[in-house]
Design an enzyme around this catalytic site. Structure first.
Site, PDB file in Angstrom:
ATOM      1  N   HIS A 171      10.946  44.712  37.303  1.00 35.72           N
ATOM      2  CA  HIS A 171      10.529  45.357  36.060  1.00 35.72           C
ATOM      3  C   HIS A 171       9.136  44.881  35.665  1.00 35.72           C
ATOM      4  CE1 HIS A 171      14.778  46.520  35.531  1.00 35.72           C
ATOM      5  NE2 HIS A 171      14.291  47.445  34.726  1.00 35.72           N
ATOM      6  N   LYS A 224       9.221  42.883  29.999  1.00 38.08           N
ATOM      7  CA  LYS A 224      10.682  42.913  29.834  1.00 38.08           C
ATOM      8  C   LYS A 224      11.174  41.513  29.497  1.00 38.08           C
ATOM      9  CE  LYS A 224      14.961  44.641  31.780  1.00 38.08           C
ATOM     10  NZ  LYS A 224      15.256  45.287  30.482  1.00 38.08           N
TER      11      LYS A 224
END
Length: 233
Positions: A131, A135
């Site tokens: 990600h 995040k």
């Protein structure tokens, strides 16, 4: 449809664009610092806030007869309590670790593959998720859902970040700039490997799924999932 956005970060802004393009109205935009707002103005609420705000956001909706869609992760130790409050108020609720339509198909594929691999002890399962660097949680909620899908359909008993015991699913979490989300489940033996991967190209798929879920839940009562919305599984 009048929508309250609980959380107005990147996902909230993307949901706003999708909702407006589908003819809906945004009546509230609530940030973490906003304490006073009238949730009853909305037909439905979509929560992509932060873990410390999610439970209060969601239960406030139940108490005001507003159905709520939540994609916030990191608060699930209070999930059962939220469900109890939803039931007590005859509310409507969908939580999903990922609202992408493709990811929810991937969840089903993952469970089916786990059932096929259950008795093939020569294969070891593992997972990698990638990600963007902003995040906050690791592993991702999507990775946890995938791990639970494997655990529920095999003899494995849990998951662990990085190094796992023999009866656990190991998850490697990587954070790279500008990566919306990639999840790979791998089964490896000495002779071959089986990999399934979902790669998100942008956040639009997550936002579209959340809006579709909000459209679906209007007029319903109970606790649902994206399986219900998509009529799969």
């Amino acid at each position: 449809m009048k929508i309250a956005l609980l959380g107005y970060g990147k996902m909230g802004k993307m949901i706003e664009q999708i909702a407006l393009s589908r003819g809906h109205e945004i009546v509230l935009k609530v940030d973490a610092n906003d304490k006073e707002y009238d949730i009853a103005l909305a037909d439905v609420a979509i929560d992509f806030s932060i873990p410390t705000s999610a439970f209060n956001n969601i239960t406030n909706c139940f108490k005001n007869n507003v159905p709520v869609i939540s994609g916030t992760t990191g608060w699930l130790d209070q999930y059962k309590e939220a469900v109890d409050i939803c039931s007590a108020n005859n509310g409507a609720f969908i939580y999903a670790s990922n609202f992408s339509l493709g990811v929810n198909v991937f969840f089903q594929l993952n469970e089916y593959l786990a059932k096929l691999m259950k008795n093939l002890s020569q294969y070891n399962v593992s997972m990698e998720e990638i990600h963007h660097t902003q995040k906050l949680d690791a592993p991702s909620g999507t990775a946890i859902t995938l791990a639970e899908g494997i655990i529920n359909n095999t003899s494995l008993s849990g998951w662990k970040l990085d190094k796992a015991d023999a009866n656990e699913v190991p998850i490697v979490a990587k954070r790279i700039v500008n990566v919306p989300g990639t999840h790979t489940v791998s089964y490896q033996s000495e002779v071959d490997s089986i990999d399934i991967t979902h790669t998100a190209h942008n956040r639009e798929g997550f936002a579209l799924g959340a809006v579709i879920a909000a459209e679906w839940i209007i007029g319903k009562h109970g606790v649902f999932s994206m399986k219900d919305v998509l009529n799969i599984g």
